[in-house]
Design an enzyme around this catalytic site. Structure first.
Site, mmCIF file in Angstrom:
data_model
loop_
_atom_site.group_PDB
_atom_site.id
_atom_site.type_symbol
_atom_site.label_atom_id
_atom_site.label_comp_id
_atom_site.label_asym_id
_atom_site.label_seq_id
_atom_site.Cartn_x
_atom_site.Cartn_y
_atom_site.Cartn_z
ATOM 1 N N TYR A 151 0.830 -1.207 0.000
ATOM 2 C CA TYR A 151 0.000 0.000 0.000
ATOM 3 C C TYR A 151 0.865 1.258 0.000
ATOM 4 O O TYR A 151 0.618 2.194 -0.778
ATOM 5 C CB TYR A 151 -0.900 -0.020 1.232
ATOM 6 C CG TYR A 151 -1.776 1.193 1.412
ATOM 7 C CD1 TYR A 151 -2.947 1.341 0.683
ATOM 8 C CD2 TYR A 151 -1.440 2.188 2.326
ATOM 9 C CE1 TYR A 151 -3.761 2.452 0.864
ATOM 10 C CE2 TYR A 151 -2.240 3.295 2.513
ATOM 11 C CZ TYR A 151 -3.410 3.419 1.778
ATOM 12 O OH TYR A 151 -4.209 4.523 1.947
ATOM 13 N N LYS A 155 0.972 4.264 -2.820
ATOM 14 C CA LYS A 155 0.636 5.650 -2.496
ATOM 15 C C LYS A 155 1.815 6.593 -2.765
ATOM 16 O O LYS A 155 1.619 7.742 -3.187
ATOM 17 C CB LYS A 155 0.183 5.765 -1.040
ATOM 18 C CG LYS A 155 -1.204 5.203 -0.784
ATOM 19 C CD LYS A 155 -2.280 5.937 -1.561
ATOM 20 C CE LYS A 155 -3.681 5.528 -1.148
ATOM 21 N NZ LYS A 155 -4.734 6.158 -1.978
#
Length: 329
Positions: A151, A155
């Site tokens: 993740y 990002k």
């Protein structure tokens, strides 16, 4: 004619909170997500405010599908004025226990989905010379954390893509705004939906914030474009720590490993490859720990104004000190 906004991941959590905040202001909404039943439930909630709502069942990891969704919105609702890239997924596990396929899927749903959404929106906005595109990001895009390698990597990529594109729009004199909104830990259903290999329930670390605060920050970025918005004190502290003392930030982040782990659970497949059934709801299970604030977000405009004022104060003081020295003599 009502302004038109598209919100990906708009059937629950921060996406639904954002769609609701826009609906309250009279916007026409297109919400994009995978689960048709949850989309219908979200649409019922949004239509209470009297505006038009279009639901589109789509996997935003697929570029052609996102392009088709943008075309449908333009046909059915009108010119897209705002596009909010909010869809995401994650795998909760140590970095070396996440498979290559899982890394690829998180990258597709969390990073490439924002690329696809941005380019689809820009294809319509750029000829008109107006529009706002919002990248919903995370404090973990500034200061990465354990158990979130896939993740965090996705990002971080969003920030690089957005900065590059923004510079191109400036060079081309295109008045489409690009804003990145960095979020803290938020009380959403996602913590019960994520794929999880740890054998323990994922827990949102304190402080935990209301999804509606995040929605307010996103709407503010649409109506008052800022390069960046930081939501919550924890996001601001992570940003400062990473800028000033990254090694210290590494050590503090290492402490988050065990904080994120709660009660034992069985292996959870989660919503990585397909949606998890459930209602259209904004809040998760940590409501009792939510910080009660709806104003705690900070924009790059505020930062720039502060730095300008501080710089002016230093210049003024530098000019004044020699005079004070002569006066004392």
């Amino acid at each position: 004619m009502a302004r038109v906004a598209v919100v990906t991941g708009g059937s629950a959590g921060i996406g639904l909170a954002t769609a609701e905040a826009l609906a309250r202001k009279g916007w026409s909404l297109a919400i994009v997500a995978r689960d048709p039943e949850r989309l219908n439930g979200a649409a019922d909630l949004l239509r209470r405010y009297g505006g038009r709502v279009l639901t589109i069942s789509a996997d935003v990891a697929d570029a052609a599908t996102v392009d088709a969704a943008a075309d449908q919105v333009e046909r059915d609702l009108g010119p897209i004025a705002a596009w909010v890239n909010n869809a995401m997924s994650t795998v909760v596990a140590p970095a070396d226990q996440i498979t290559a396929a899982e890394y690829a899927r998180v990258t597709a749903t969390t990073y490439l989905s924002q690329v696809h959404g941005t380019l689809a929106a820009l294809r319509h906005m750029k000829p008109r010379g107006r529009g706002a595109i919002i990248q919903v990001s995370s404090g973990l895009a500034i200061r990465a954390a354990p158990l979130q390698a896939a993740y965090c990597g996705a990002k971080f990529a969003v920030s690089g893509f957005t900065d590059a594109l923004r510079s191109e729009l400036i060079a081309d004199r295109v008045a489409v705004s690009l804003s990145v909104v960095y979020l803290p830990a938020v009380n959403t259903p996602q913590f019960g939906w994520s794929r999880n290999h740890t054998g323990r329930q994922q827990v949102a670390p304190d402080p935990v914030f209301d999804p509606r605060l995040c929605a307010d920050a996103i709407v503010h970025a649409i109506e008052h474009p800022s390069r960046e918005v930081w939501v919550g004190r924890s996001t601001l502290m992570m940003t400062l720590a990473q800028s000033v003392a990254p090694s210290y930030a590494d050590r503090k982040a290492s402490e988050m490993r065990n904080v994120q782990l709660g009660e034992p659970i069985s292996e959870r497949i989660g919503n990585l490859d397909a949606p998890v059934p459930g209602p259209a709801t904004i809040d998760g299970r940590a409501t009792d720990r939510v910080v009660s604030t709806r104003t705690e977000f900070f924009t790059s405009r505020q930062r720039d104004a502060f730095l300008l004022a501080a710089t002016g104060g230093v210049v003024a003081l530098s000019a004044l000190l020699p005079r004070l020295g002569r006066f004392r003599r």
